[in-house]
Scaffold this active site. Structure first.
Site: not given
Length: 562
Positions: A492-493, A495
């Site tokens: 994701c952004s 992690g």
């Protein structure tokens, strides 16, 4: 390239020469010009901004070139080839690096458009900027005296106006005539390049596999067709604008080739009685909020052992972490081969996640790549033989960048020694899309195919309103993966949050599908938190995972023979 002197004497065309060719080297595409670089933000100079040519006695380094202060800057080289290949572009930059005593790894984000090669120059030990590269290349070419920058945008080539290109003294009447003639020829060249770009793009679009080399097509296309369930495998629409670095919008459902929730649950070894017991337990767990709260509090107090993150906090690695609180443990971090790495380092913010087999990781949990770690990301993909990437975030959410775009908009791009070709983009539904890539190691000439599943409906701060899109998304991922022995990359952004929730749901459901009689989701979360801190960050995410498991078990039970 015609090399022309810039003094006040009458100009005579000299012998055509390739600026960068060393003696006895095989011929490379000759460079017709090297433009002033732009700033690393990617901003395009407007047509009203004048470009510059060398005056008598003036070198290119004396000109007011833009973008000399940034860490990474763009440069552009135009060649006399009608259609430059990526290999030729890399070769040209290699010759340039030799001439100016730079490492070839200083050139990153290399792309080829028609006859032009574009590149970014990373910060280097000699502190050479892209402006100085252009100046030194100009000196090597014996004073290239005009340039007409052509700037690549997403789907077309924009030519900057040739007005105000030439500066000469009033006494140079013959020079003016020749330079004006060269400007006209340059304009024709730019127009021809734009036509070539347009025709090349149309040919790629018609073939349905953008930028795919002749050595790869059949296998890649077959794998992708199987992943998307035998639907239309051609590029459904150009989604570059919809999923750009700017504000995100969900694609229209009219682009979908199949409705959401069409995939049936995979065949499972779960028996009916076990399934009903698990379902009853899960439903009771979700109804009993006090029990859920106490279990979450116990999870928050849990401490992994060992839990050191010394390598991630090393001064050389700090700028490779997107968030200071989301760092991999030393004992479970992914290590890159430092001798192959562009910076000669082995660190990347990523962690191996094992399930039952300590010899084979089931997942790699990682953060969204940053601009200067994209090459590291593809090295990790290559070295671990990964064939599936699960992306749980949009590139930009609420005005904040969550992940760098680590794949080309179209065609191919080179990240250090890894050439990435975008084969196709398939909008499956309004919640997610599928991209197919063709990956090549230009050092060893090996090639592979892989698939990225990109979920768009999970907000950065919160949880989805329904579990059904995520469960359908997971079914598509697992159908493509088919139990291969390589780990699935999930990011994701940071992690941890959405990444951890997806891994927890997938791991628990995979255990059930294998016939496990007892399941403890809290214990499963502790197990994956032993390998990366912060996985599943909020109580809402934990409750969402419980709900998703319960709904999928219910769907599996309905699909089983009664």
């Amino acid at each position: 390239m015609q090399l022309v002197k810039t003094d006040s004497a009458p100009l005579k065309p000299e012998k055509p020469a390739t600026v960068l060719d060393p003696p006895d080297a095989p011929p490379a595409p000759s460079s017709t010009l090297i433009s002033a670089p732009t700033k690393s933000s990617g901003s395009v100079p407007s047509a009203s901004q004048p470009t510059h040519a060398t005056e008598p006695g003036q070198s290119l380094k004396d000109l007011p070139l833009d973008g000399t202060g940034g860490k990474e800057e763009y440069g552009y080289i135009f060649t006399n080839q009608s259609l430059l290949t990526l290999y030729d572009g890399v070769k040209l930059l290699g010759l340039l690096a030799d001439r100016i005593h730079l490492s070839t790894s200083s050139f990153i984000n290399i792309s080829v458009v028609g006859p032009a090669v574009t590149f970014r120059l990373r910060q280097n030990e000699h502190n050479v900027t892209a402006a100085e590269v252009a100046a030194k290349a100009g000196e090597a070419g014996k004073h290239t005296n005009t340039h007409l920058p052509t700037v690549r945008t997403r789907n077309k080539c924009l030519s900057l106006s040739p007005s105000a290109v030439i500066k000469v003294s009033e006494s140079s009447g013959g020079t003016v005539i020749i330079l004006v003639s060269m400007a006209v020829v340059g304009g024709v060249l730019v127009l021809a390049m734009a036509v070539a770009c347009f025709r090349h793009y149309n040919q790629q679009l018609a073939s349905g596999k953008l930028g795919l080399g002749p050595e790869g097509g059949a296998e890649t296309h077959f794998d992708y067709q199987d992943c998307v369930g035998g639907g239309n495998t051609s590029r459904v629409s150009s989604v570059s604008s919809q999923f750009s670095d700017g504000p995100q919008h969900s694609p229209s459902s009219t682009h979908s080739s199949t409705p959401s929730w069409s995939e049936e649950p995979a065949q499972s070894n779960m028996d009916i009685s076990t399934g009903h017991m698990i379902l009853a337990y899960m439903e009771d767990h979700l109804r009993n909020k006090d029990r859920l709260q106490k279990e979450w509090e116990a999870l928050c107090s849990y401490q992994a052992d060992p839990s050191s993150s010394i390598v991630a906090q090393n001064p050389n690695n700090i700028d490779k972490n997107r968030h200071a609180e989301s760092l991999p443990y030393d004992h479970s971090r992914v290590k890159l081969k430092s001798d192959v790495n562009a910076t000669k380092q082995d660190y990347i913010n990523a962690s191996f996640i094992f399930d039952h087999d300590p010899r084979q990781p089931a997942y790699i949990a990682t953060q969204g790549p940053m601009a200067h770690t994209v090459a590291d990301f593809w090295q990790m993909v290559w070295e671990n033989g990964c064939t599936v990437i699960v992306m749980m975030t949009a590139l930009v959410e609420d005005g904040e960048k969550q992940s760098e775009r680590y794949w080309p908009d179209e065609g191919s791009s080179l990240y250090h020694i890894y050439e990435v070709n975008l084969v196709s983009e398939h909008i499956w539904c309004k919640d997610f899309l599928v991209r197919s890539f063709y990956l090549k190691n230009v050092q060893t000439q090996e090639t592979r195919t892989l698939t990225q599943f990109h979920l768009l409906s999970w907000p950065a701060n919160g949880i989805p309103t329904s579990t059904r899109p995520l469960l359908d998304f997971r079914r598509k991922v697992n159908k493509c993966y088919r139990g291969r022995s390589c780990p699935i990359i999930v990011h994701c952004s940071d992690g941890t949050s959405r990444t951890g929730t997806y891994i927890l749901i997938d791991m628990v459901l995979n255990r059930m599908a294998k016939g496990v009689k007892e399941i403890d989701i809290a214990a499963a979360l502790e197990h994956i938190r032993d390998q990366r801190p912060g996985l599943v960050r909020t109580k809402d995410q934990f409750e969402f995972a419980l709900t998703a498991v319960a709904e999928e078990v219910n769907a599996i039970l309905k699909a089983l023979p009664q």
